[in-house]
Design a protein around this motif. Structure first.
Motif, mmCIF file in Angstrom:
data_model
loop_
_atom_site.group_PDB
_atom_site.id
_atom_site.type_symbol
_atom_site.label_atom_id
_atom_site.label_comp_id
_atom_site.label_asym_id
_atom_site.label_seq_id
_atom_site.Cartn_x
_atom_site.Cartn_y
_atom_site.Cartn_z
ATOM 1 N N GLU A 216 -10.812 -7.654 -4.906
ATOM 2 C CA GLU A 216 -11.287 -8.459 -3.779
ATOM 3 C C GLU A 216 -10.355 -8.345 -2.577
ATOM 4 O O GLU A 216 -10.817 -8.319 -1.426
ATOM 5 C CB GLU A 216 -11.436 -9.921 -4.194
ATOM 6 N N ILE A 217 -9.053 -8.248 -2.822
ATOM 7 C CA ILE A 217 -8.101 -8.091 -1.724
ATOM 8 C C ILE A 217 -8.363 -6.775 -0.985
ATOM 9 O O ILE A 217 -8.282 -6.721 0.252
ATOM 10 C CB ILE A 217 -6.651 -8.162 -2.242
ATOM 11 N N ILE A 218 -8.687 -5.727 -1.713
ATOM 12 C CA ILE A 218 -9.038 -4.445 -1.071
ATOM 13 C C ILE A 218 -10.301 -4.623 -0.235
ATOM 14 O O ILE A 218 -10.403 -4.123 0.895
ATOM 15 C CB ILE A 218 -9.247 -3.333 -2.121
ATOM 16 N N ASN A 219 -11.292 -5.349 -0.770
ATOM 17 C CA ASN A 219 -12.538 -5.585 -0.035
ATOM 18 C C ASN A 219 -12.280 -6.339 1.272
ATOM 19 O O ASN A 219 -12.891 -6.038 2.301
ATOM 20 C CB ASN A 219 -13.516 -6.408 -0.890
ATOM 21 N N VAL A 220 -11.382 -7.318 1.224
ATOM 22 C CA VAL A 220 -11.161 -8.192 2.372
ATOM 23 C C VAL A 220 -10.211 -7.566 3.394
ATOM 24 O O VAL A 220 -10.480 -7.571 4.603
ATOM 25 C CB VAL A 220 -10.610 -9.571 1.913
ATOM 26 N N PHE A 221 -9.095 -7.003 2.928
ATOM 27 C CA PHE A 221 -8.052 -6.539 3.840
ATOM 28 C C PHE A 221 -7.989 -5.022 3.996
ATOM 29 O O PHE A 221 -7.328 -4.532 4.923
ATOM 30 C CB PHE A 221 -6.679 -7.051 3.373
ATOM 31 N N GLY A 222 -8.658 -4.280 3.107
ATOM 32 C CA GLY A 222 -8.595 -2.828 3.197
ATOM 33 C C GLY A 222 -7.221 -2.308 2.829
ATOM 34 O O GLY A 222 -6.353 -3.045 2.343
ATOM 35 N N ILE A 223 -6.997 -1.036 3.085
ATOM 36 C CA ILE A 223 -5.730 -0.390 2.729
ATOM 37 C C ILE A 223 -4.649 -0.629 3.783
ATOM 38 O O ILE A 223 -3.456 -0.649 3.478
ATOM 39 C CB ILE A 223 -5.948 1.134 2.541
ATOM 40 N N ASN A 224 -5.052 -0.854 5.020
ATOM 41 C CA ASN A 224 -4.080 -0.921 6.119
ATOM 42 C C ASN A 224 -3.413 -2.277 6.297
ATOM 43 O O ASN A 224 -2.458 -2.400 7.059
ATOM 44 C CB ASN A 224 -4.757 -0.531 7.432
ATOM 45 N N ARG A 225 -3.906 -3.319 5.606
ATOM 46 C CA ARG A 225 -3.369 -4.670 5.823
ATOM 47 C C ARG A 225 -2.855 -5.309 4.532
ATOM 48 O O ARG A 225 -2.859 -6.530 4.395
ATOM 49 C CB ARG A 225 -4.439 -5.558 6.477
ATOM 50 N N ILE A 226 -2.389 -4.479 3.595
ATOM 51 C CA ILE A 226 -1.802 -5.012 2.373
ATOM 52 C C ILE A 226 -0.443 -4.368 2.134
ATOM 53 O O ILE A 226 -0.202 -3.246 2.563
ATOM 54 C CB ILE A 226 -2.710 -4.791 1.139
ATOM 55 N N MET A 227 0.455 -5.095 1.461
ATOM 56 C CA MET A 227 1.794 -4.557 1.193
ATOM 57 C C MET A 227 2.323 -5.116 -0.119
ATOM 58 O O MET A 227 2.074 -6.280 -0.455
ATOM 59 C CB MET A 227 2.739 -4.880 2.351
ATOM 60 N N TYR A 228 3.038 -4.277 -0.840
ATOM 61 C CA TYR A 228 3.606 -4.686 -2.119
ATOM 62 C C TYR A 228 4.857 -5.535 -1.937
ATOM 63 O O TYR A 228 5.701 -5.254 -1.077
ATOM 64 C CB TYR A 228 3.970 -3.456 -2.965
ATOM 65 N N GLY A 229 4.987 -6.577 -2.762
ATOM 66 C CA GLY A 229 6.206 -7.376 -2.824
ATOM 67 C C GLY A 229 6.437 -7.835 -4.252
ATOM 68 O O GLY A 229 5.491 -8.194 -4.963
ATOM 69 N N SER A 230 7.684 -7.838 -4.697
ATOM 70 C CA SER A 230 7.988 -8.177 -6.091
ATOM 71 C C SER A 230 8.050 -9.677 -6.360
ATOM 72 O O SER A 230 7.799 -10.124 -7.475
ATOM 73 C CB SER A 230 9.333 -7.570 -6.486
ATOM 74 N N SER A 256 -5.118 7.676 -3.304
ATOM 75 C CA SER A 256 -4.458 8.866 -2.753
ATOM 76 C C SER A 256 -2.986 8.578 -2.462
ATOM 77 O O SER A 256 -2.582 7.423 -2.321
ATOM 78 C CB SER A 256 -5.150 9.305 -1.465
ATOM 79 N N ASP A 257 -2.197 9.632 -2.358
ATOM 80 C CA ASP A 257 -0.786 9.479 -2.019
ATOM 81 C C ASP A 257 -0.629 8.788 -0.673
ATOM 82 O O ASP A 257 0.269 7.962 -0.478
ATOM 83 C CB ASP A 257 -0.079 10.843 -1.989
ATOM 84 N N TYR A 258 -1.504 9.121 0.268
ATOM 85 C CA TYR A 258 -1.467 8.521 1.600
ATOM 86 C C TYR A 258 -1.668 7.014 1.506
ATOM 87 O O TYR A 258 -0.942 6.234 2.142
ATOM 88 C CB TYR A 258 -2.558 9.145 2.474
ATOM 89 N N GLU A 259 -2.644 6.591 0.698
ATOM 90 C CA GLU A 259 -2.928 5.164 0.547
ATOM 91 C C GLU A 259 -1.760 4.449 -0.141
ATOM 92 O O GLU A 259 -1.365 3.345 0.260
ATOM 93 C CB GLU A 259 -4.217 4.969 -0.255
ATOM 94 N N LYS A 260 -1.189 5.066 -1.156
ATOM 95 C CA LYS A 260 -0.057 4.463 -1.866
ATOM 96 C C LYS A 260 1.173 4.359 -0.964
ATOM 97 O O LYS A 260 1.925 3.383 -1.042
ATOM 98 C CB LYS A 260 0.248 5.263 -3.139
ATOM 99 N N PHE A 264 2.927 0.734 -0.441
ATOM 100 C CA PHE A 264 4.289 0.562 -0.954
ATOM 101 C C PHE A 264 5.375 0.795 0.100
ATOM 102 O O PHE A 264 6.541 0.929 -0.259
ATOM 103 C CB PHE A 264 4.516 1.477 -2.153
ATOM 104 N N GLY A 265 5.003 0.831 1.366
ATOM 105 C CA GLY A 265 6.055 1.003 2.359
ATOM 106 C C GLY A 265 5.605 0.978 3.805
ATOM 107 O O GLY A 265 6.068 0.155 4.602
ATOM 108 N N LYS A 266 4.707 1.873 4.179
ATOM 109 C CA LYS A 266 4.385 2.042 5.599
ATOM 110 C C LYS A 266 3.818 0.782 6.247
ATOM 111 O O LYS A 266 4.139 0.476 7.406
ATOM 112 C CB LYS A 266 3.421 3.219 5.779
ATOM 113 N N ASN A 267 2.967 0.054 5.526
ATOM 114 C CA ASN A 267 2.382 -1.157 6.114
ATOM 115 C C ASN A 267 3.444 -2.219 6.371
ATOM 116 O O ASN A 267 3.422 -2.912 7.397
ATOM 117 C CB ASN A 267 1.285 -1.716 5.213
ATOM 118 N N ALA A 268 4.390 -2.353 5.437
ATOM 119 C CA ALA A 268 5.475 -3.331 5.609
ATOM 120 C C ALA A 268 6.374 -2.918 6.770
ATOM 121 O O ALA A 268 6.799 -3.766 7.570
ATOM 122 C CB ALA A 268 6.289 -3.442 4.330
#
Length: 274
Positions: A216-230, A256-260, A264-268
């Motif tokens: 659902e988070i992918i549906n709402v925010f897409g790939i460009n507006r999410i970021m990993y945090g521990s 894809s590598d681009y999405e990952k 895991f970094g670029k968005n943050a």
């Protein structure tokens, strides 16, 4: 670069850290950069963003001091009282610290209507002037209030921490899904993939428990507006650093590598201007 966008440091103080109850004994310790640095290196992360856990400017200064001493701490999300009349002066002061990227207030512990308080909003209105971000830490029952709040600041960068703490243990998925869906139209609002394991049953969770929430988070925010945090060290209540990371890495394995790289970094890096 791989960035952990959400973690905490503290020197444990029983009085100040009274939120750490007897059932959370693993957190009744000091958690400092030397320990996290090893975990980041073991898991191929280049840096992190240190986030406040205590509502005081003293802690903001403490985190900035740690960041100045440790290059891998790329940014700090601090605390300041947005309801004070001198908020402009305080933000101006903190803008002189290069690693201070934004602020947050632990709204999940506040009464209903806190985000809509006029004095608080007057303070928030000053953030964009200094290019500061704002982390929204709320529980899922505050999402409707948060949506009304963020609409008032279309030019302010916001990020929702911990998916707004859905009640995974109680399986209140439908309520959370309905409440978070409206954020899809707000391009200035991001979401952190953090804090999942501690919203589940701490001793009896399975990776499949988290799949509908991540879908659902992918549906709402897409790939460009999410970021990993521990959310380290709070994650230790339910999982090791590696185990909570595996939940997110396994979910995105087929991407894809681009999405990952984004997640895991670029968005943050873009959001916090690291």
């Amino acid at each position: 670069m791989r960035i952990d966008s959400h973690q905490h440091f503290w020197k444990y103080d029983p009085q100040r850290d009274s939120w750490i109850t007897d059932g959370m004994k693993v957190l009744k310790n000091d958690f400092l950069p030397s320990e996290l640095k090893l975990l980041l290196e073991e898991n191929s992360f280049n840096g992190c963003v240190a986030v406040q856990a205590d509502q005081s400017e003293d802690e903001t200064e403490f985190l900035l001091e740690l960041a100045n001493q440790n290059l891998f701490i790329k940014g700090v999300v601090g605390w300041v009282d947005f309801r004070k009349k001198n908020i402009g002066e305080r933000l101006s002061y903190f803008s002189t610290h290069k690693k201070l990227k934004g602020f947050r207030h632990i709204v999940q512990g506040e009464p209903d209507g806190f985000l809509l308080n006029n004095q608080f909003q007057l303070g928030i209105a000053h953030l964009a002037e200094f290019n500061f971000t704002y982390d929204i830490v709320i529980s899922s029952n505050q999402l409707t209030e948060a949506f009304t709040f963020v609409q008032k600041f279309p030019n302010q960068k916001f990020v929702i921490d911990h998916l707004a703490k859905p009640s995974i243990k109680e399986n209140r998925f439908d309520f959370w899904k309905q409440s978070i869906a409206p954020f899809s139209v707000l391009e200035n609002v991001y979401c952190k993939l953090s804090g999942l394991v501690t919203e589940a049953n701490w001793t009896n969770w399975n990776e499949i428990d988290f799949k509908p929430y991540l879908d659902e988070i992918i549906n709402v925010f897409g790939i460009n507006r999410i970021m990993y945090g521990s959310d380290w060290p709070v994650c230790l209540l339910a999982a090791s650093y590696q185990k909570q990371l595996s939940v997110i890495e396994n979910y995105f394995q087929s991407f894809s590598d681009y999405e990952k790289e984004k997640i895991f970094g670029k968005n943050a890096i873009q959001f916090y201007n690291l």
